[in-house]
Write a protein that holds these residues in place. Sequence first.
Motif, mmCIF file in Angstrom:
data_model
loop_
_atom_site.group_PDB
_atom_site.id
_atom_site.type_symbol
_atom_site.label_atom_id
_atom_site.label_comp_id
_atom_site.label_asym_id
_atom_site.label_seq_id
_atom_site.Cartn_x
_atom_site.Cartn_y
_atom_site.Cartn_z
ATOM 1 N N VAL A 106 0.885 -1.174 0.000
ATOM 2 C CA VAL A 106 0.000 0.000 0.000
ATOM 3 C C VAL A 106 0.915 1.215 0.000
ATOM 4 N N VAL A 107 0.764 2.065 -0.987
ATOM 5 C CA VAL A 107 1.701 3.183 -1.112
ATOM 6 C C VAL A 107 0.945 4.502 -1.323
ATOM 7 N N ILE A 130 -3.617 4.913 4.381
ATOM 8 C CA ILE A 130 -2.911 3.620 4.287
ATOM 9 C C ILE A 130 -3.551 2.566 5.192
ATOM 10 N N GLY A 131 -3.802 2.948 6.451
ATOM 11 C CA GLY A 131 -4.286 1.971 7.420
ATOM 12 C C GLY A 131 -5.599 1.329 7.006
ATOM 13 N N ALA A 132 -6.544 2.158 6.550
ATOM 14 C CA ALA A 132 -7.869 1.628 6.203
ATOM 15 C C ALA A 132 -7.762 0.619 5.062
ATOM 16 N N VAL A 133 -6.939 0.976 4.083
ATOM 17 C CA VAL A 133 -6.806 0.076 2.926
ATOM 18 C C VAL A 133 -6.027 -1.181 3.314
ATOM 19 N N ALA A 134 -4.976 -0.992 4.106
ATOM 20 C CA ALA A 134 -4.183 -2.151 4.534
ATOM 21 C C ALA A 134 -5.047 -3.128 5.325
ATOM 22 N N VAL A 165 -1.771 1.890 10.685
ATOM 23 C CA VAL A 165 -1.098 0.654 10.250
ATOM 24 C C VAL A 165 -1.079 -0.367 11.394
ATOM 25 N N LEU A 166 -0.829 0.127 12.593
ATOM 26 C CA LEU A 166 -0.838 -0.769 13.756
ATOM 27 C C LEU A 166 -2.215 -1.425 13.916
ATOM 28 N N SER A 167 -3.267 -0.612 13.856
ATOM 29 C CA SER A 167 -4.633 -1.149 13.990
ATOM 30 C C SER A 167 -4.935 -2.145 12.883
ATOM 31 N N ALA A 168 -4.473 -1.820 11.681
ATOM 32 C CA ALA A 168 -4.732 -2.722 10.548
ATOM 33 C C ALA A 168 -4.151 -4.096 10.836
#
Length: 194
Positions: free
Chosen positions: A96-97, A137-141, A178-181
């Motif tokens: 994811v970028v 990033i996080g939501a998509v990851a 990202v951590l939550s993902a």
Amino acid sequence: MASFATTECFLPLQQSFLAPTHHRQGNGTSSTVVLLPRAAPAPHHSKSLSFSFSSQGTNSCIAVGRKDRSSFAQTAAVRYLMGSVTRTQGLRFAVVVARFNEIVTKQLLEGALGTFRNYSVKDEDIDVVWVPGSFEIGAVAERLGKSGKYHAILCIGAVIRGDTSHYDAVANSAASGVLSAGLNSGWSMFCVGG
Ligand SMILES: Nc1c(NC[C@H](O)[C@H](O)[C@H](O)CO)[nH]c(=O)[nH]c1=O
Ligand SMILES: CC(=O)[C@@H](O)COP(=O)(O)O
């Protein structure tokens, strides 16, 4: 009493790993170490990252927490789990970028793809997903993680510090996203950026 949880990547844990281990210490306090399973086997490919396993000795020590500081507790044996990315056959990755600061993130992406190739990961086993900025990033990851299609997800973003506190807001949100993902999907998220 203090409890610690560690997450397992890629390796489906045996039931015997899951039970909290209580350690009673000399001064009457006790600690609990919980190994928390996060990952199920990847659905599409049976191969997973390899882990080595070993037990050493019968009187080994592990660090556990006791109230406000760490201490050591005697255990029957220490179990060593070590991940390896040297065997990549059958592994699938997503990247994811963020497009924001693309001048930086594009180069980071190129570097990441080069590293995947160096480890013999095939191009068709990598999906690259562009998002507007680090904030997304996080939501998509998380969605990619929950899809169960990937063994690991790499997140790339670039936040540049300016004169205001804007940097802190974006960088902190991106990092906790990202951590939550990872926590919510149970899959490994690797975060690259600056
Ligand atoms: N300032 C930076 C951003 N900002 C954009 C946000 O990430 C987000 O896309 C926007 O607020 C819409 O929701 N993104 C970065 O990746 N880096 C920055 O420095
Ligand atoms: C986080 C940013 O986008 C950053 O470059 C903003 O700079 P400033 O704090 O000077 O507005």
